[in-house]
Structures are given as structure tokens and as C-alpha cells.
Design an enzyme around this catalytic site. Structure first.
Site, PDB file in Angstrom:
ATOM      1  CB  CYS A   1     -91.650   8.329 -41.979  1.00  0.00           C
ATOM      2  SG  CYS A   1     -92.046   9.637 -40.956  1.00  0.00           S
TER       3      CYS A   1
ATOM      4  CG  HIS B   1     -89.604  11.870 -38.938  1.00  0.00           C
ATOM      5  ND1 HIS B   1     -88.551  11.152 -39.444  1.00  0.00           N
ATOM      6  CD2 HIS B   1     -89.976  12.787 -39.904  1.00  0.00           C
ATOM      7  CE1 HIS B   1     -88.646  11.197 -41.110  1.00  0.00           C
ATOM      8  NE2 HIS B   1     -90.196  12.299 -41.085  1.00  0.00           N
TER       9      HIS B   1
ATOM     10  CD  GLU C   1     -86.257  10.576 -37.073  1.00  0.00           C
ATOM     11  OE1 GLU C   1     -85.875  10.805 -38.325  1.00  0.00           O
ATOM     12  OE2 GLU C   1     -86.252   9.727 -36.432  1.00  0.00           O
TER      13      GLU C   1
ATOM     14  CB  SER D   1     -56.450  22.115 -39.052  1.00  0.00           C
ATOM     15  OG  SER D   1     -56.974  21.725 -37.758  1.00  0.00           O
ATOM     16  N   GLY D   2     -55.182  22.916 -36.089  1.00  0.00           N
ATOM     17  CA  GLY D   2     -55.140  23.859 -34.833  1.00  0.00           C
ATOM     18  C   GLY D   2     -57.320  23.451 -34.479  1.00  0.00           C
ATOM     19  N   GLY D   3     -58.063  22.601 -34.857  1.00  0.00           N
ATOM     20  CA  GLY D   3     -59.055  22.195 -34.743  1.00  0.00           C
ATOM     21  C   GLY D   3     -59.475  21.381 -34.049  1.00  0.00           C
ATOM     22  CB  VAL D   4     -62.490  19.720 -32.038  1.00  0.00           C
ATOM     23  CG1 VAL D   4     -63.599  19.912 -33.611  1.00  0.00           C
ATOM     24  CG2 VAL D   4     -63.032  19.229 -30.959  1.00  0.00           C
ATOM     25  CG  ASP D   5     -62.700  17.076 -36.208  1.00  0.00           C
ATOM     26  OD1 ASP D   5     -63.356  17.255 -34.936  1.00  0.00           O
ATOM     27  OD2 ASP D   5     -63.394  17.459 -37.244  1.00  0.00           O
ATOM     28  CB  SER D   6     -56.317  17.836 -36.694  1.00  0.00           C
ATOM     29  OG  SER D   6     -56.290  19.360 -36.476  1.00  0.00           O
ATOM     30  CB  SER D   7     -56.997  20.376 -31.132  1.00  0.00           C
ATOM     31  OG  SER D   7     -56.077  20.764 -32.722  1.00  0.00           O
TER      32      SER D   7
END
EC number: 6.3.5.2
Length: 511
Positions: A79, A165, A167, A219-225
Site C-alpha cells: 500500500c 494487504h 497479510e 500468574s497461572g496464565g499461559v505466558d508465565s507458566s
């Protein structure tokens, strides 16, 4: 080796990076005006000039640094990027007589970018300027009914441009086009979960050394786990992961986190701080005050526990690439691993005077890449694919004052709703789903008795970026089943409503 994407303000720039990575090619986003030296640090094999809201004939329009267009690597303009390539090479760009927005069919296409693509090609357009005269050496390789110059290329200089676009999902064959660009760039497509894990472990081991101790807030979330699993592989027992149970978790969440991480080798310390958190929240109804109190209590609980655990050299955080992208709208975060500790969205902010060095292995990764790594490391799917959960937990889904009684009601309602979504095969189709306990009580009839009980709201949304969201069109039969289960199993509730508001005007969470 990488593909460098220069960002000129397009809302889709991050999608370009994600698409390349999905194709196995490492890509990075830099500001459109990044210096030649900064670009060179990424050792690019190809460059993409993103779209953006500017017009190339505007004197204030952003431009790549001098020398970028002379680099001996293929360049793809999208673009605004295509218009810039044409303009700089001596072509003409003018305001289009008819603005093109939405889906358009290419009436013809060809050239290197479209190699191997057959059949109908639907493209997503969003432009008000058009290339009206080609520069020398370029040829038109695609057009639509309204845009005669839809794609251009100069195979000698390896300069390419598309006025749509590729993408976005609305351009179904855009991935094939981007794959062709990678082929032109001769990029090694080895950006896989296994390769990422191998590199990250080596990087952590190099940074931490043979004796450094690492502290991580879970925290129990996916990132920190996922980060806990990665660090456990990298440094073993020198990692201590601290999980603070503030009493605002979902039903059985503490037990799920412990059961998921400890068997996989994570040195996990659980802190029971429910009494402190709920005591501090007593009598508080304002959402912002609740957030501040929870953030403050997190710091206190974290400080108390770390004082017992001895000295640490490093603090690990699950910072993701979108938090540090060098974009047109922001500034690049410090890559030095220096000691200033920034707030982490999962733990409500850590004290600035903690003198640790930062370990942020995920700072170059998108969320979907973290999920892929999580699968490779063995994180159970019920955590790996879990919807986002706010740092303040159920406190901001319990409107008004937070009490133990209200939390127990909300936990049961939330569990029924989320379990139902999984049972009916609807969970993965939602980006986020939640239950809200409102302060509204209403009259009802159960059996032969009058009731005066709580109203709960169910909410589910779909979104690609969480900046905007649509309410999920869940089947009526499912909603009816959930309502019936909730009022029969949670006797403190006699009315269930479903939130059909998008973002904007509403936010995803109610507080």
C-alpha cells in the site's frame, strides 16, 4: 537473518510479521524511519515497507532513512510502501478518483510474487492514493477493475509492490504471495517451535551463567507458566517460581497450576495471601481503587516471600513482542537487560527498587508462538489454550464490593459457563469468555417461592488483537442451557443475561 518490516503506521503491520513467522521466517518490526545502522543490526535478507495513513506527496510523510532503498536486498512495498517505491523511482502517485476499500477481485495477475498462484485472487483493499504512472524499469503485474496498477515489480532491482494487504485473512491467497517473497529473498525458513526453544534456552543460560538464581512471578496464565517451564529447563533448581493465591482466582485454579508445573520440574512456591487481599478490599467498590489495592498487595506479598527465599540475581518476566515493538506509534524498549523493573500486567506491578537484572526470553515472541512453545514443553492444553484472565482476577468481575460470599457465587457461575463452552465445542471459537456478578438483585419465582437474588451477565467475544472485539454469536440453545444450569445449580442467582456489546463502545471486562 531476518525480514525487516519498516512500520509506517498501518494497523496491520504486526500481522505481516506474524504471517512471515507462520511461514517459518524470522521477522522483526522497526520504525519506518529506523537508521541504516539499526536495520543492519538485524542482518536483513529482505525488507517490507508497510502501509500507513500518509500520502507520499505530503512533505511531512514518513520516509525510510537515506540508503535503505539502495540496499542489495529484495524490498516489498505494501500500500503506502508500494506508492513510496514508485514515487522515489520517478513514478507518479495521485489521489484516486475512487477510494477502494474492502474486497476486490484481481482481473489479472502474474510475475514473481504471484508465481504458482492459480484461480480467483481476492484482495483486501484500503487506499485513497494510487500509482498513476510507472517508474522506469517497473511493470504492472496485477490489476482490478478500479485500480489499473494493483501490483508492480522490477525484477532487476528486486523491488515489488502491492496495493492491497496480503497479510489479512480477507486476502485468502496472501500467504502464498508472502511465501513467494521469502523465496525471492532466499530466506531460510527454520523459525519453528523447536528451534525457538533451543535458542531461548541457550540465551538464558548465557545470560544467567552457571550460578545465577532466577525469580519468577507466576500468574497461572499461559505466558508465565510457559516461561516457568522454559526456565526450569535452562537453569533447573536455580529457578524459583512464586505463585500468589490472592483469593481472586477461578475455581480450582491454584490446584491446576500446581499440578501442571511441579511434575514438569518447576520449583514452585505457593503463597496463600487470601486473607490479606480480601481484607484490604473490604468496603471498596470503585474499580480503579480495587486495582490499586490489588497491585499494592501483590508487591507486599511478593516482597515478604522473596525476603524468605534468599538472594536472587535475575527477575524473569513474560514480556511479549507486542509490548516492545519499535513501531511508528511507540518507542523501543531497552534491550540491555538493565536493572529497572517495569510493571508486569499479570502481577499488578513490582517495586521499582528491586535490584535484579531482567530476563525476558519472550520479548521477541508473539502470543501464538508462546502457545506453540508451551505445547512443545508439555504444558497441559487447559492452561496452554486458556483465555486471557486479568491480573486483578475476579475482583473486577465482581461489581461493587468484593466479598467471599460473592466470589464463591461468581466462581461457580464462571465454572459452569466455561465448562459449558468446552462441552459444546465453543471455547476455542471465543477469544475470551467470562461471567460477571452484578450488584443487581431482582424478583423471581423458583418452585412456589418468591426469590430476590443476583443477576449474572455472561460475556464472550472474538478478536484478533483485543484492541477491538465483536460479541460472540453463541447459539441460543447453548445460552438457554447455561441459563438453566446456572439458576438451578447456583441458588443465589435467579437471572442470567448475555452481553451483546462490542468493543468499542464497551471494554471486554466490565471493570
Amino acid at each position: 537473518m531476518s525480514v525487516v518490516i519498516l512500520d509506517f503506521g498501518s494497523q496491520f503491520t504486526r500481522l505481516i510479521a506474524r504471517r512471515f513467522r507462520e511461514l517459518g521466517a524470522y521477522s522483526v518490526i522497526l520504525p519506518g524511519t529506523a537508521s541504516l545502522e539499526r536495520i543492519g543490526q538485524e542482518n536483513p535478507q529482505g525488507i517490507v515497507l508497510s502501509g500507513g495513513p500518509s500520502s507520499v506527496y505530503d512533505e511531512r510523510a514518513p520516509r525510510p532513512a537515506p540508503g535503505v532503498l539502495e540496499l542489495d536486498v529484495p524490498i516489498l512495498g505494501v500500500c503506502y510502501g508500494m506508492q513510496f517505491l514508485a514515487h522515489e523511482a520517478g513514478g507518479d502517485v495521485k489521489r484516486a478518483g475512487k477510494r477502494e476499500y474492502g474486497k476486490a477481485d484481481l482481473t489479472r495477475y502474474g510475475g514473481q510474487l504471484f508465481e504458482g498462484i492459480q484461480g480467483e485472487f481476492v484482495a483486501w483493499m484500503s487506499h485513497s492514493d494510487s500509482v498513476t504512472q510507472l517508474p522506469a524499469g517497473y511493470e504492472v503485474v496485477a490489476e482490478t477493475e478500479d485500480t489499473p496498477v494493483t501490483a508492480i515489480e522490477n525484477p532487476v532491482s528486486r523491488r515489488y509492490g502491492v496495493q492491497f494487504h496480503p497479510e489479512v485473512v480477507h486476502t485468502p491467497k496472501g500467504g502464498q504471495l508472502l511465501a513467494n517473497f521469502l523465496k525471492i529473498c532466499d530466506v531460510k525458513r527454520d523459525w519453528t517451535a523447536a528451534h525457538i526453544v533451543e535458542e531461548l534456552i541457550a540465551d538464558v543460560q548465557h545470560q544467567v551463567g552457571d550460578s545465577g538464581r532466577v525469580l519468577l512471578g507466576i500468574s497461572g496464565g499461559v505466558d508465565s507458566s510457559t516461561l516457568a517451564l522454559l526456565l526450569a529447563r535452562a537453569v533447573g533448581e536455580r529457578l524459583t517460581a512464586v505463585f500468589i493465591d490472592h483469593g481472586l482466582l477461578r475455581l480450582g485454579e491454584r490446584e491446576q497450576v500446581e499440578a501442571a508445573l511441579r511434575p514438569l520440574g518447576v520449583n514452585l512456591v505457593t503463597v496463600d495471601a487470601r486473607e490479606e487481599f480480601l481484607g484490604s478490599l473490604r468496603g471498596v467498590s470503585d474499580p480503579e481503587q480495587k486495582r490499586k489495592i490489588i497491585g499494592r498487595e501483590f508487591i507486599r506479598a511478593f516482597e515478604r516471600e522473596t525476603a524468605k527465599l534468599g538472594d536472587f540475581d535475575f527477575l524473569a518476566q513474560g514480556t511479549l513482542y507486542p509490548d516492545v515493538i519499535e513501531s511508528a506509534g511507540g518507542h523501543h524498549g531497552d534491550k540491555s537487560g538493565a536493572a529497572n523493573i517495569k510493571s508486569h500486567h499479570n502481577v499488578g506491578g513490582l517495586p521499582e527498587d528491586l535490584k535484579f537484572k531482567l530476563v525476558e526470553p519472550f520479548r521477541t515472541l508473539f502470543k501464538d508462538e508462546v502457545r506453540e512453545i508451551a505445547q512443545l514443553l508439555g504444558l497441559p492444553d487447559h492452561i496452554r489454550m486458556r483465555h486471557p484472565f486479568p491480573g486483578p482476577g475476579l475482583a473486577i468481575r465482581c461489581l461493587g464490593e468484593v466479598t467471599e460470599e460473592k466470589l464463591e457465587i461468581l466462581k461457580r457461575v464462571d465454572d459452569i459457563f466455561i465448562s459449558g463452552l468446552r462441552e459444546f465445542g465453543l471455547y476455542d471459537g471465543c477469544s475470551q469468555a467470562l461471567a460477571v456478578l452484578t450488584p443487581i438483585q431482582s424478583v423471581g419465582v423458583m418452585g412456589d417461592e418468591r426469590t430476590y437474588s443476583y443477576t449474572v451477565a455472561l460475556r464472550a467475544v472474538t478478536t484478533d488483537d483485543y484492541m477491538t472485539a465483536e460479541w460472540a454469536r453463541l447459539p441460543y440453545e447453548f445460552l438457554a442451557t447455561m441459563s438453566n444450569r446456572i439458576v438451578n445449580q447456583v441458588h443465589e442467582v435467579n437471572r442470567v443475561v448475555y452481553d451483546i456489546t462490542g468493543k468499542p463502545p464497551a471494554t471486554i471486562e466490565w471493570e
